[in-house]
Design a protein around this motif. Structure first.
Motif, PDB file in Angstrom:
ATOM      1  N   GLY A  68      -3.060  -9.071  -2.325  1.00  0.00           N
ATOM      2  CA  GLY A  68      -2.958  -7.617  -2.293  1.00  0.00           C
ATOM      3  C   GLY A  68      -3.742  -7.003  -1.149  1.00  0.00           C
ATOM      4  O   GLY A  68      -3.814  -5.785  -1.039  1.00  0.00           O
ATOM      5  N   TRP A  69      -4.279  -7.833  -0.272  1.00  0.00           N
ATOM      6  CA  TRP A  69      -5.048  -7.332   0.861  1.00  0.00           C
ATOM      7  C   TRP A  69      -5.137  -8.382   1.958  1.00  0.00           C
ATOM      8  O   TRP A  69      -4.882  -9.560   1.735  1.00  0.00           O
ATOM      9  CB  TRP A  69      -6.464  -6.921   0.444  1.00  0.00           C
ATOM     10  CG  TRP A  69      -7.272  -8.006  -0.211  1.00  0.00           C
ATOM     11  CD1 TRP A  69      -7.318  -8.311  -1.552  1.00  0.00           C
ATOM     12  CD2 TRP A  69      -8.125  -8.968   0.442  1.00  0.00           C
ATOM     13  NE1 TRP A  69      -8.145  -9.376  -1.769  1.00  0.00           N
ATOM     14  CE2 TRP A  69      -8.666  -9.794  -0.574  1.00  0.00           C
ATOM     15  CE3 TRP A  69      -8.506  -9.184   1.767  1.00  0.00           C
ATOM     16  CZ2 TRP A  69      -9.542 -10.836  -0.292  1.00  0.00           C
ATOM     17  CZ3 TRP A  69      -9.383 -10.216   2.053  1.00  0.00           C
ATOM     18  CH2 TRP A  69      -9.894 -11.022   1.024  1.00  0.00           C
ATOM     19  N   ALA A  70      -5.490  -7.894   3.153  1.00  0.00           N
ATOM     20  CA  ALA A  70      -5.730  -8.778   4.290  1.00  0.00           C
ATOM     21  C   ALA A  70      -6.984  -8.307   5.006  1.00  0.00           C
ATOM     22  O   ALA A  70      -7.250  -7.104   5.080  1.00  0.00           O
ATOM     23  CB  ALA A  70      -4.543  -8.759   5.255  1.00  0.00           C
ATOM     24  N   GLU A  71      -7.742  -9.230   5.535  1.00  0.00           N
ATOM     25  CA  GLU A  71      -8.904  -8.857   6.342  1.00  0.00           C
ATOM     26  C   GLU A  71      -8.426  -8.604   7.766  1.00  0.00           C
ATOM     27  O   GLU A  71      -7.729  -9.435   8.362  1.00  0.00           O
ATOM     28  CB  GLU A  71      -9.958  -9.954   6.334  1.00  0.00           C
ATOM     29  CG  GLU A  71     -11.214  -9.564   7.113  1.00  0.00           C
ATOM     30  CD  GLU A  71     -12.275 -10.638   7.125  1.00  0.00           C
ATOM     31  OE1 GLU A  71     -13.184 -10.539   7.958  1.00  0.00           O
ATOM     32  OE2 GLU A  71     -12.175 -11.567   6.306  1.00  0.00           O
ATOM     33  N   VAL A 122      -2.200  -4.654   1.254  1.00  0.00           N
ATOM     34  CA  VAL A 122      -0.885  -5.127   1.685  1.00  0.00           C
ATOM     35  C   VAL A 122       0.025  -5.216   0.468  1.00  0.00           C
ATOM     36  O   VAL A 122      -0.204  -6.032  -0.426  1.00  0.00           O
ATOM     37  CB  VAL A 122      -0.962  -6.508   2.376  1.00  0.00           C
ATOM     38  CG1 VAL A 122       0.422  -6.910   2.883  1.00  0.00           C
ATOM     39  CG2 VAL A 122      -1.960  -6.488   3.522  1.00  0.00           C
ATOM     40  N   ASP A 123       1.043  -4.384   0.428  1.00  0.00           N
ATOM     41  CA  ASP A 123       1.982  -4.393  -0.686  1.00  0.00           C
ATOM     42  C   ASP A 123       3.098  -5.409  -0.449  1.00  0.00           C
ATOM     43  O   ASP A 123       3.415  -5.743   0.696  1.00  0.00           O
ATOM     44  CB  ASP A 123       2.608  -3.005  -0.860  1.00  0.00           C
ATOM     45  CG  ASP A 123       1.617  -1.967  -1.345  1.00  0.00           C
ATOM     46  OD1 ASP A 123       0.545  -2.360  -1.831  1.00  0.00           O
ATOM     47  OD2 ASP A 123       1.918  -0.759  -1.234  1.00  0.00           O
ATOM     48  N   PRO A 124       3.742  -5.892  -1.531  1.00  0.00           N
ATOM     49  CA  PRO A 124       4.896  -6.777  -1.371  1.00  0.00           C
ATOM     50  C   PRO A 124       5.972  -6.115  -0.518  1.00  0.00           C
ATOM     51  O   PRO A 124       6.236  -4.917  -0.645  1.00  0.00           O
ATOM     52  CB  PRO A 124       5.388  -6.975  -2.815  1.00  0.00           C
ATOM     53  CG  PRO A 124       4.168  -6.762  -3.654  1.00  0.00           C
ATOM     54  CD  PRO A 124       3.384  -5.686  -2.961  1.00  0.00           C
ATOM     55  N   GLY A 125       6.569  -6.894   0.371  1.00  0.00           N
ATOM     56  CA  GLY A 125       7.636  -6.373   1.204  1.00  0.00           C
ATOM     57  C   GLY A 125       7.173  -5.623   2.434  1.00  0.00           C
ATOM     58  O   GLY A 125       7.999  -5.099   3.196  1.00  0.00           O
ATOM     59  N   PRO A 154       9.903   3.077   3.918  1.00  0.00           N
ATOM     60  CA  PRO A 154       9.164   3.841   2.892  1.00  0.00           C
ATOM     61  C   PRO A 154       8.033   3.040   2.246  1.00  0.00           C
ATOM     62  O   PRO A 154       6.959   3.598   1.980  1.00  0.00           O
ATOM     63  CB  PRO A 154      10.250   4.199   1.874  1.00  0.00           C
ATOM     64  CG  PRO A 154      11.523   4.202   2.662  1.00  0.00           C
ATOM     65  CD  PRO A 154      11.365   3.108   3.679  1.00  0.00           C
ATOM     66  N   ALA A 155       8.259   1.748   1.990  1.00  0.00           N
ATOM     67  CA  ALA A 155       7.212   0.938   1.354  1.00  0.00           C
ATOM     68  C   ALA A 155       5.993   0.831   2.264  1.00  0.00           C
ATOM     69  O   ALA A 155       4.848   0.873   1.793  1.00  0.00           O
ATOM     70  CB  ALA A 155       7.755  -0.455   1.026  1.00  0.00           C
ATOM     71  N   ALA A 156       6.230   0.701   3.560  1.00  0.00           N
ATOM     72  CA  ALA A 156       5.121   0.625   4.509  1.00  0.00           C
ATOM     73  C   ALA A 156       4.366   1.948   4.561  1.00  0.00           C
ATOM     74  O   ALA A 156       3.133   1.972   4.614  1.00  0.00           O
ATOM     75  CB  ALA A 156       5.646   0.257   5.897  1.00  0.00           C
ATOM     76  N   HIS A 170       9.893 -12.705   3.071  1.00  0.00           N
ATOM     77  CA  HIS A 170       9.080 -11.741   2.344  1.00  0.00           C
ATOM     78  C   HIS A 170       8.648 -10.518   3.158  1.00  0.00           C
ATOM     79  O   HIS A 170       8.026  -9.610   2.603  1.00  0.00           O
ATOM     80  CB  HIS A 170       7.845 -12.437   1.768  1.00  0.00           C
ATOM     81  CG  HIS A 170       8.184 -13.526   0.802  1.00  0.00           C
ATOM     82  ND1 HIS A 170       8.690 -13.272  -0.461  1.00  0.00           N
ATOM     83  CD2 HIS A 170       8.119 -14.885   0.923  1.00  0.00           C
ATOM     84  CE1 HIS A 170       8.913 -14.416  -1.085  1.00  0.00           C
ATOM     85  NE2 HIS A 170       8.566 -15.407  -0.271  1.00  0.00           N
ATOM     86  N   GLU A 171       8.958 -10.484   4.463  1.00  0.00           N
ATOM     87  CA  GLU A 171       8.617  -9.323   5.273  1.00  0.00           C
ATOM     88  C   GLU A 171       9.893  -8.640   5.736  1.00  0.00           C
ATOM     89  O   GLU A 171      10.922  -9.294   5.913  1.00  0.00           O
ATOM     90  CB  GLU A 171       7.748  -9.731   6.470  1.00  0.00           C
ATOM     91  CG  GLU A 171       6.386 -10.249   6.057  1.00  0.00           C
ATOM     92  CD  GLU A 171       5.497 -10.584   7.239  1.00  0.00           C
ATOM     93  OE1 GLU A 171       4.341 -10.164   7.258  1.00  0.00           O
ATOM     94  OE2 GLU A 171       5.976 -11.289   8.158  1.00  0.00           O
TER      95      GLU A 171
END
Length: 262
Positions: free
Chosen positions: A60-63, A71-74, A129-131, A187-188
């Protein structure tokens, strides 16, 4: 009654991750252990990772640049190599900077740059929209995130005022998208990966309008690949900008910078 889930040991996690093909199994195991709320959550995270989800989507996150970016799915995962682009932007930004982050994804680039500057007016934009939803959480009170294609959703008042224009455009040639690791390919969002026939289609669109938005002396920064560097530099230069390419061998990063003449 909630089913009891026995806790997974570090060695079990490493073995499962390594069997699934995770190169940095030990590091990933530590991140899963430190992030999971309970044994059931850890087991579920391991299952998703073994199934091929990007680690950042599982956590659910990235450094990124020392920050924890949600970071959300998709949503496109910010790459560590892109920290090089942010560092280049830091060196170019004035004390009071107007910053725009196009193709912002999670908003990682704009968020990181804004966090390093003393005073900033930050605008970010993405067509997905998800981004946009994800970026709004990461950017928070640092700035404003707009939904739309490239420059289209930006306030007209920004024209001619942008000191730093970050554009993490897709640059993978269409025919090479199928060669990407499954984590990215499946997945992206395709719009964040596919740069068109030669990988520079979106870059050309950004360059075509960049001069109208940049302040005199302002700079456009975009990531590209080593093999595309010469064409990317030529593309940026064709838009009336003074172009140069900078490279980090350590991060395997190539950035093309275009500066509007004063």
């Amino acid at each position: 009654m909630q089913e009891f889930v026995p806790p997974l040991t570090f060695s079990t996690l490493v073995t499962e991750l390594r069997t699934a093909g995770c190169v940095f199994a030990e590091d990933e195991a530590e991140l899963l252990l430190s992030t999971a709320a309970d044994p059931a959550g850890l087991a579920a995270m391991l299952e998703r990772r073994v199934a091929g989800l990007p680690l950042e989507h599982v956590l659910g996150w990235a450094e990124f640049c020392g920050l924890r970016i949600e970071v959300d799915p998709g949503v496109f995962v910010p790459r560590r190599r892109t920290e090089f682009l942010v560092r280049q932007a830091e060196a170019l930004a004035p004390d009071r900077a107007v910053v725009v982050d196009l193709c912002c994804g999670t908003g990682a680039l704009g968020t990181a740059l804004a966090s390093s500057l003393r005073e900033v007016e930050l605008h970010a934009a993405d067509v997905e929209p998800a981004a946009v939803r994800c970026a709004r959480r990461n950017v928070g009170a640092r700035g404003t995130v707009h939904e739309g294609d490239l420059f289209a959703p930006l306030p007209p008042s920004l024209r001619g005022r942008v000191d730093v224009l970050l554009a993490n455009v897709p640059y993978v040639p269409t025919e090479d998208v199928g060669l990407l690791p499954a984590e990215a390919r499946i997945h992206e969002p395709l719009v964040a990966l596919d740069g068109g026939g030669d990988g520079l289609d979106v870059m050309r669109r950004v360059v075509a309008e960049a001069t109208d938005w940049l302040a005199p002396g302002g700079s456009l920064l975009m990531e590209t690949s080593e093999r595309q560097a010469a064409r990317a530099e030529e593309t940026v230069g064709s838009g009336g900008l003074t172009a140069r390419v900078v490279v980090s061998e350590e991060l395997y990063a190539t950035v093309v910078i275009g500066t509007r003449p004063r």
